[in-house]
Write an enzyme that holds these catalytic residues in place. Structure first.
Site, PDB file in Angstrom:
ATOM      1  N   THR A   1       0.862  -1.191   0.000  1.00 54.22           N
ATOM      2  CA  THR A   1       0.000   0.000   0.000  1.00 54.22           C
ATOM      3  C   THR A   1       0.892   1.232   0.000  1.00 54.22           C
ATOM      4  OG1 THR A   1      -1.678  -1.204   1.211  1.00 54.22           O
ATOM      5  CG2 THR A   1      -1.812   1.196   1.295  1.00 54.22           C
TER       6      THR A   1
ATOM      7  N   ALA B   1     -20.289  -1.143  16.642  1.00 53.33           N
ATOM      8  CA  ALA B   1     -19.751  -0.071  17.491  1.00 53.33           C
ATOM      9  C   ALA B   1     -18.946  -0.684  18.625  1.00 53.33           C
ATOM     10  CB  ALA B   1     -20.895   0.755  18.056  1.00 53.33           C
TER      11      ALA B   1
ATOM     12  N   CYS C   1      -3.181  -1.587   9.399  1.00 62.21           N
ATOM     13  CA  CYS C   1      -3.599  -0.984   8.123  1.00 62.21           C
ATOM     14  C   CYS C   1      -4.456   0.259   8.280  1.00 62.21           C
ATOM     15  CB  CYS C   1      -4.348  -2.010   7.286  1.00 62.21           C
ATOM     16  SG  CYS C   1      -3.263  -3.292   6.665  1.00 62.21           S
TER      17      CYS C   1
HETATM   18  C1  UDX Z   1      -8.213  -4.061   6.768  1.00 56.92           C
HETATM   19  C2  UDX Z   1      -9.136  -4.114   5.529  1.00 56.92           C
HETATM   20  O1  UDX Z   1     -10.391  -4.701   5.899  1.00 56.92           O
HETATM   21  C3  UDX Z   1      -8.472  -4.911   4.425  1.00 56.92           C
HETATM   22  O2  UDX Z   1      -9.286  -4.923   3.269  1.00 56.92           O
HETATM   23  C4  UDX Z   1      -7.125  -4.270   4.123  1.00 56.92           C
HETATM   24  O3  UDX Z   1      -6.443  -4.996   3.136  1.00 56.92           O
HETATM   25  C5  UDX Z   1      -6.268  -4.203   5.382  1.00 56.92           C
HETATM   26  O4  UDX Z   1      -6.963  -3.508   6.396  1.00 56.92           O
HETATM   27  P1  UDX Z   1      -7.637  -5.735   8.752  1.00 56.92           P
HETATM   28  O5  UDX Z   1      -6.662  -4.708   9.230  1.00 56.92           O
HETATM   29  O6  UDX Z   1      -7.245  -7.169   8.727  1.00 56.92           O
HETATM   30  O7  UDX Z   1      -8.084  -5.384   7.262  1.00 56.92           O
HETATM   31  O8  UDX Z   1      -8.897  -5.615   9.702  1.00 56.92           O
HETATM   32  P2  UDX Z   1     -10.453  -5.331   9.563  1.00 56.92           P
HETATM   33  O9  UDX Z   1     -11.204  -6.592   9.572  1.00 56.92           O
HETATM   34  O10 UDX Z   1     -10.742  -4.364   8.478  1.00 56.92           O
HETATM   35  O11 UDX Z   1     -10.703  -4.624  10.970  1.00 56.92           O
HETATM   36  C6  UDX Z   1      -9.989  -3.430  11.304  1.00 56.92           C
HETATM   37  C7  UDX Z   1     -10.351  -2.947  12.680  1.00 56.92           C
HETATM   38  O12 UDX Z   1     -11.687  -2.453  12.687  1.00 56.92           O
HETATM   39  C8  UDX Z   1     -10.292  -3.993  13.801  1.00 56.92           C
HETATM   40  O13 UDX Z   1      -9.666  -3.418  14.923  1.00 56.92           O
HETATM   41  C9  UDX Z   1     -11.748  -4.321  14.084  1.00 56.92           C
HETATM   42  O14 UDX Z   1     -11.957  -4.732  15.399  1.00 56.92           O
HETATM   43  C10 UDX Z   1     -12.411  -2.969  13.794  1.00 56.92           C
HETATM   44  N1  UDX Z   1     -13.824  -3.063  13.421  1.00 56.92           N
HETATM   45  C11 UDX Z   1     -14.190  -3.721  12.287  1.00 56.92           C
HETATM   46  C12 UDX Z   1     -14.791  -2.437  14.219  1.00 56.92           C
HETATM   47  O15 UDX Z   1     -14.478  -1.815  15.235  1.00 56.92           O
HETATM   48  N2  UDX Z   1     -16.104  -2.500  13.827  1.00 56.92           N
HETATM   49  C13 UDX Z   1     -16.511  -3.152  12.713  1.00 56.92           C
HETATM   50  O16 UDX Z   1     -17.703  -3.163  12.430  1.00 56.92           O
HETATM   51  C14 UDX Z   1     -15.517  -3.783  11.918  1.00 56.92           C
END
Ligand code: UDX
Length: 445
Positions: free
Chosen positions: A129, A261, A269
């Protein structure tokens, strides 16, 4: 002849991509500059916890009994250059120290090492990225330093931790920024299997491909901060953000996903990507377009502080001194051992700094958590973590925590108060077992 593929950088993204390429039938050579990583992978072991990845490696790493033998690892740039027709660059792009901008030094070093070793006509594919504009710059570098006929493509990766193998083998979409028909033909050959299964193949120019990645992550971060902003309003107005998310989610234009929430997003990321995106937009003179991301970031960071306040309230209001706080969860999300920018550990750390006696338990993140926050207390099980606790915080929504028996835990704690920072526990079950259950953005019972 089938294409030969190399993968430069064998971290999260690279290790998964290399194994997935072998699974798709290609001969693959993975390179990393850290010899210990290469030794581990060559023995079929993964330096992080990712469901299904170790199995996939064992299936393909050369030298492992019964494997296809299609996947090998090296530290030699020369070997990589000689071997590969298509080279995927998967090195990491962390946030610069003390700045929002992205640190491109690993990408730049990889291109500089690779360029002179390449075969005529090789295709280099960027997956890291990067700030928009990087691909144009790197294409010029290849034109100067690589043999004639070497080309660049940009192919952002959207894999989620915890689902990395599945997301790589069966992607929602394949996005490729390129500049020639030949590059497109090669990329279609690489991804023939997922495309045949129905993954859309979107061809763009370089800047669009780079922007697809950062804008997708910005959208996801915005969605989470939106629902967390609604949680703040719900708390002020006595509403229930979980019901609200369900109700707005039935609208297909909004959708149910990413509306959980809680204590907000973290990981390697989303936080760094939205910051690097703002920094880059500033350099391009388009900073106004992304000022909303500053708000997305600050809503998100506020969640952590709010959880600390709720915990302080729960233990009596004034301070954490002399209070025991159990923290269930250390990783930034379940099914991962990644604790980078983890909201759970950040909350645990803040409470510790304010004098609380914090004990953390996580199913997979203990070793990484201990390394990052050696001064916190750690326990080997949830039951042990809650022993004598004045309040229990549920901060990462592992299945193991949903399956806990509230009555059994209640027998260990000093008071039965649980704060659900992920809105993921069965409130009724906890209340029935005599607990005071509080969640973010939901009314007190
Ligand atoms: C993310 C993107 O989803 C992915 O497409 C990209 O390539 C890399 O970044 P990732 O970091 O693995 O992936 O995690 P993700 O599942 O997106 O969750 C990120 C954060 O958001 C986590 O801390 C999760 O707990 C939080 N989250 C997610 C929430 O607080 N609420 C939600 O509804 C969804």
């Amino acid at each position: 002849m089938a294409l030969k593929i190399t993968v430069i950088g064998t971290g999260y993204l690279g290790a998964t991509h290399a194994a997935a390429m072998a699974e798709l039938g290609f001969e693959v050579l993975g390179l990393d500059v850290v010899p210990e990583k290469i030794e581990m992978l060559a023995a079929g072991r993964v330096p992080m916890y990712e469901p299904g990845l170790e199995e996939l490696l064992a299936k393909h790493v050369a030298g492992i009994e019964g494997s296809s033998g299609r996947l090998r690892f090296t530290t030699s740039w020369e070997e990589v250059g000689e071997f590969g027709d298509v080279h995927f660059v998967c090195v990491n792009t962390p946030q610069k120290h003390g700045e929002y901008a992205c640190d491109m030094s690993y990408v730049d070093a990889a291109f500089a090492s690779l360029a002179p070793q390449l075969k005529d006509g090789a295709l280099v594919v960027g997956k890291s990225t990067v700030p928009v504009g990087s691909a144009d710059r790197l294409a010029r570098l290849l034109a100067e330093q690589a043999p004639v006929g070497v080309e660049l493509a940009w192919n952002p990766e959207f894999l989620r931790e915890g689902f990395a193998v599945q997301d790589t083998l069966h992607p929602d979409r394949i996005v490729v920024g390129l500049e020639s028909e030949r590059a497109e033909k090669l990329m279609r050959e690489v991804y023939a299997t997922p495309v045949a299964e129905g993954s859309p193949f979107v061809v763009t120019d370089f800047p669009t491909a780079e922007l697809v990645k950062t804008s997708a992550n910005s959208f996801l971060a915005t969605k989470i901060s939106f629902i967390n902003a609604m949680a703040e309003v719900c708390e002020a107005a006595g509403g229930d953000v979980v019901k609200l998310a369900e109700a707005i989610g039935y609208d297909e234009r909004i959708g149910k996903k990413f509306l959980r929430a809680g204590i907000g997003f973290g990981g390697g990321c989303l936080p760094k990507d939205i910051r690097a995106f703002m920094a880059r937009a500033g350099e391009l003179g388009a900073d106004q377009a992304l000022t909303f991301l500053r708000e997305v970031d600050s809503i998100n960071m506020r969640r952590r502080g709010h959880m600390v306040e709720l915990a302080r309230d729960a233990v009596g209001g004034d301070s954490f001194l002399g209070k025991r706080v159990a923290v269930l969860g250390a990783t930034f999300k379940p099914d991962s051992d990644d604790v980078r920018d983890s909201p759970a550990l950040n909350v645990a750390g803040q409470i510790h700094l304010q004098g609380g006696q914090v004990t953390v338990y996580d199913p997979k993140g203990m070793a990484n958590a201990r390394r990052l926050f050696p001064t916190l207390g750690y326990a080997d099980s949830a039951l042990e973590a809650v022993r004598g606790a004045d309040v229990v915080l549920h901060l990462t929504e592992w299945r193991e925590f949903r399956e806990l028996d509230p009555a059994e835990l209640g027998a260990e704690t000093s008071s039965r108060i649980i704060l659900d920072g992920r809105n993921a526990l069965d409130a009724e079950a906890w209340r029935e077992a005599g607990w005071t259950y509080r969640a973010m953005g939901r009314p007190r019972a």
